[in-house]
Write an enzyme that holds these catalytic residues in place. Structure first.
Site, PDB file in Angstrom:
ATOM      1  N   GLU A  49      -2.807  -7.859  -8.490  1.00 50.13           N
ATOM      2  CA  GLU A  49      -2.476  -9.239  -8.850  1.00 50.13           C
ATOM      3  C   GLU A  49      -3.199 -10.233  -7.943  1.00 50.13           C
ATOM      4  O   GLU A  49      -3.808 -11.190  -8.415  1.00 50.13           O
ATOM      5  CB  GLU A  49      -0.959  -9.466  -8.768  1.00 50.13           C
ATOM      6  CG  GLU A  49      -0.605 -10.922  -9.041  1.00 50.13           C
ATOM      7  CD  GLU A  49       0.882 -11.175  -9.201  1.00 50.13           C
ATOM      8  OE1 GLU A  49       1.690 -10.362  -8.745  1.00 50.13           O
ATOM      9  OE2 GLU A  49       1.216 -12.217  -9.799  1.00 50.13           O
ATOM     10  N   ASP A  69       1.044  -4.493  -8.223  1.00 49.92           N
ATOM     11  CA  ASP A  69       1.668  -5.795  -7.989  1.00 49.92           C
ATOM     12  C   ASP A  69       2.380  -5.674  -6.645  1.00 49.92           C
ATOM     13  O   ASP A  69       3.387  -4.969  -6.529  1.00 49.92           O
ATOM     14  CB  ASP A  69       2.660  -6.121  -9.113  1.00 49.92           C
ATOM     15  CG  ASP A  69       3.157  -7.565  -9.013  1.00 49.92           C
ATOM     16  OD1 ASP A  69       3.046  -8.146  -7.923  1.00 49.92           O
ATOM     17  OD2 ASP A  69       3.649  -8.090 -10.020  1.00 49.92           O
ATOM     18  N   ILE A  71       4.181  -7.743  -4.802  1.00 49.88           N
ATOM     19  CA  ILE A  71       5.585  -8.176  -4.916  1.00 49.88           C
ATOM     20  C   ILE A  71       5.786  -8.639  -6.355  1.00 49.88           C
ATOM     21  O   ILE A  71       5.291  -9.699  -6.760  1.00 49.88           O
ATOM     22  CB  ILE A  71       5.944  -9.338  -3.963  1.00 49.88           C
ATOM     23  CG1 ILE A  71       5.638  -9.001  -2.505  1.00 49.88           C
ATOM     24  CG2 ILE A  71       7.429  -9.684  -4.115  1.00 49.88           C
ATOM     25  CD1 ILE A  71       5.993 -10.109  -1.508  1.00 49.88           C
ATOM     26  N   ASP A  72       6.465  -7.830  -7.133  1.00 52.45           N
ATOM     27  CA  ASP A  72       6.814  -8.265  -8.488  1.00 52.45           C
ATOM     28  C   ASP A  72       8.198  -8.900  -8.379  1.00 52.45           C
ATOM     29  O   ASP A  72       9.166  -8.230  -8.018  1.00 52.45           O
ATOM     30  CB  ASP A  72       6.824  -7.080  -9.458  1.00 52.45           C
ATOM     31  CG  ASP A  72       7.067  -7.563 -10.869  1.00 52.45           C
ATOM     32  OD1 ASP A  72       6.392  -8.531 -11.281  1.00 52.45           O
ATOM     33  OD2 ASP A  72       7.937  -7.012 -11.555  1.00 52.45           O
ATOM     34  N   THR A  74       8.022 -12.453  -7.112  1.00 51.95           N
ATOM     35  CA  THR A  74       7.711 -13.304  -5.952  1.00 51.95           C
ATOM     36  C   THR A  74       8.660 -14.498  -5.869  1.00 51.95           C
ATOM     37  O   THR A  74       9.085 -14.893  -4.778  1.00 51.95           O
ATOM     38  CB  THR A  74       6.239 -13.788  -6.026  1.00 51.95           C
ATOM     39  OG1 THR A  74       5.392 -12.644  -6.047  1.00 51.95           O
ATOM     40  CG2 THR A  74       5.872 -14.659  -4.845  1.00 51.95           C
ATOM     41  N   ASP A 198       2.267  -6.103 -13.803  1.00 47.44           N
ATOM     42  CA  ASP A 198       3.727  -6.217 -13.909  1.00 47.44           C
ATOM     43  C   ASP A 198       4.336  -4.984 -14.582  1.00 47.44           C
ATOM     44  O   ASP A 198       5.510  -4.670 -14.365  1.00 47.44           O
ATOM     45  CB  ASP A 198       4.123  -7.447 -14.746  1.00 47.44           C
ATOM     46  CG  ASP A 198       3.695  -8.764 -14.113  1.00 47.44           C
ATOM     47  OD1 ASP A 198       3.925  -8.931 -12.913  1.00 47.44           O
ATOM     48  OD2 ASP A 198       3.142  -9.619 -14.825  1.00 47.44           O
TER      49      ASP A 198
HETATM   50  C1  LIP Z   1       6.584 -11.998 -12.429  1.00 49.62           C
HETATM   51  C2  LIP Z   1       7.262 -11.053 -13.414  1.00 49.62           C
HETATM   52  C3  LIP Z   1       8.365 -11.795 -14.115  1.00 49.62           C
HETATM   53  C4  LIP Z   1       7.670 -12.717 -15.031  1.00 49.62           C
HETATM   54  C5  LIP Z   1       6.763 -13.661 -14.263  1.00 49.62           C
HETATM   55  C6  LIP Z   1       5.853 -12.957 -13.296  1.00 49.62           C
HETATM   56  P1  LIP Z   1       5.219 -11.850 -10.106  1.00 49.62           P
HETATM   57  O1  LIP Z   1       5.661 -11.326 -11.583  1.00 49.62           O
HETATM   58  O2  LIP Z   1       7.630  -9.862 -13.027  1.00 49.62           O
HETATM   59  O3  LIP Z   1       9.190 -10.962 -14.897  1.00 49.62           O
HETATM   60  O4  LIP Z   1       8.603 -13.421 -15.791  1.00 49.62           O
HETATM   61  O5  LIP Z   1       5.969 -14.345 -15.151  1.00 49.62           O
HETATM   62  O6  LIP Z   1       4.785 -12.337 -13.917  1.00 49.62           O
HETATM   63  O7  LIP Z   1       4.388 -13.061 -10.335  1.00 49.62           O
HETATM   64  O8  LIP Z   1       6.455 -12.159  -9.356  1.00 49.62           O
HETATM   65  O9  LIP Z   1       4.446 -10.737  -9.556  1.00 49.62           O
END
Ligand code: LIP
Length: 267
Positions: A49, A69, A71-72, A74, A198
C-alpha cells in the site's frame, strides 16, 4: 511495532483524499516486512500500500507476489479503535496462495494456505453457514472515497440490505472483515473501492474457512448465474477493487441481487 505505536502521537498525512490517512508507522512496518520477505525470496515481486502511494507500480503478474497492507485499518489505528491489522498475502499465478492477518491489539493471528484450511491462533475456523439475509449479520464500509455519486450508491446498497438483516457493521478493516466472516462472527461483507492489499490475505482465509469470495456480477447480470460455482475464489479478481464475501453461496446470491456494483478503475 503497531502495539507500541498505537498510544503515541502520530504524524498523520493524507493520500488520495482528506480521509485516506497514513502514519509513519504504516511506512515503517511496510519497509520492515519487505526487507525481510524480499531478503528471503529475492526473485519474488511485491505490491505494498505505502510503496504504491510512494509511486511504485501496482501490477500483479504470474510471478509469486507478496501483497502487503502494513496497517489495514489506519483510521482505527489513528483513533486508537482496536481493530487494525497487518495483512500479508502471497499470490502465485495471480491466485492467493498464502494469507496472514494479524491484529496485534487483540493478539489474533488468522492464517491460511491454499487447500490447507484456515486458522485463528492455530485453531481451525469455519464460516457460520448462514444462508439467508433474514438471519445474517452484515459488514460494509464507506471507504475513503467521498465522491457524491459513489456515496449515494454505498448508502443505497446499505439501505437495500438492512431491512431484512439482523444488523450492519462498519468496523474499518477489510482484512479483518473477511476474517470475521471466516471465523463465523458475521455472515457477509461487501465493499467497493478497496485495493488488492486490503483483500489478498483475508480472501484466502475466508475461502479456506469454507466461505465465498467474489466480485459482483456487472450491473444487470443475473446474480444466480454468477454464483453458480461453489468455489468462486478461482474467478475472483482482487485487482477490481471490490469484494463480496459470504458464509454461503445462497447468502452471496441474495445480497448480490440487492446491491449495485461500483466499477472503480482497477488497481
Ligand atoms: C482501509 C480498509 C477499509 C476501507 C478503507 C481502507 P487502510 O484500509 O480496510 O475497510 O473501508 O477504504 O481501504 O487504508 O486502513 O489500509
Amino acid at each position: 511495532m503497531i502495539r507500541e505505536a498505537v498510544n503515541k502521537e502520530h504524524n498523520i498525512d493524507t493520500k488520495v483524499s482528506a480521509v485516506d490517512l497514513v502514519t509513519e508507522t504504516d511506512q515503517a512496518v511496510e519497509k520492515l516486512i519487505f526487507s525481510r520477505l524480499l531478503g528471503l525470496y529475492p526473485a519474488h515481486a511485491s505490491i505494498g500500500e505505502e510503496s504504491t502511494a510512494g509511486g511504485a507500480r501496482c501490477v500483479l503478474t504470474d510471478t509469486p507476489t507478496w501483497i502487503v497492507d502494513p496497517i489495514d485499518g489506519t483510521t482505527n489505528f489513528v483513533h486508537r479503535y482496536p481493530n487494525s491489522c497487518v495483512s500479508i498475502g502471497l499470490a502465485i499465478g495471480k491466485q492467493p496462495a498464502v494469507g496472514v492477518v494479524y491484529n496485534p491489539l487483540l493478539d489474533e493471528l488468522f492464517t491460511a494456505t491454499r487447500g490447507g484450511g484456515a486458522f485463528l491462533n492455530g485453531a481451525p475456523i469455519s464460516v457460520s453457514r448462514c444462508d439467508a439475509l433474514r438471519n445474517a449479520l452484515l459488514i460494509s464500509e464507506f471507504g475513503s472515497d467521498r465522491k457524491e455519486e459513489y456515496m449515494n450508491i454505498k448508502f443505497a446498497n446499505m439501505r437495500a440490505v438492512i431491512n431484512d438483516a439482523h444488523g450492519l457493521r462498519c468496523v474499518g478493516s477489510a482484512a479483518l472483515n473477511l476474517c470475521a466472516i471466516a471465523a463465523g462472527r458475521a455472515d457477509a461483507y461487501f465493499e467497493f473501492g478497496i485495493h488488492c492489499w486490503d483483500v489478498a490475505a483475508g480472501a484466502l482465509v475466508l475461502s479456506e474457512a469454507g466461505g465465498v469470495v467474489s466480485n459482483l456480477p456487472p450491473n444487470g447480470d443475473d446474480a444466480s448465474q454468477h454464483f453458480a460455482a461453489e468455489n468462486c475464489l478461482d474467478r475472483y479478481d482482487m485487482m477490481r477493487r471490490q469484494v463480496l464475501g459470504a458464509s454461503t453461496v445462497q447468502l452471496a446470491r441474495e445480497i448480490a441481487a440487492l446491491i449495485k456494483p461500483i466499477e472503480y478503475t482497477p488497481d
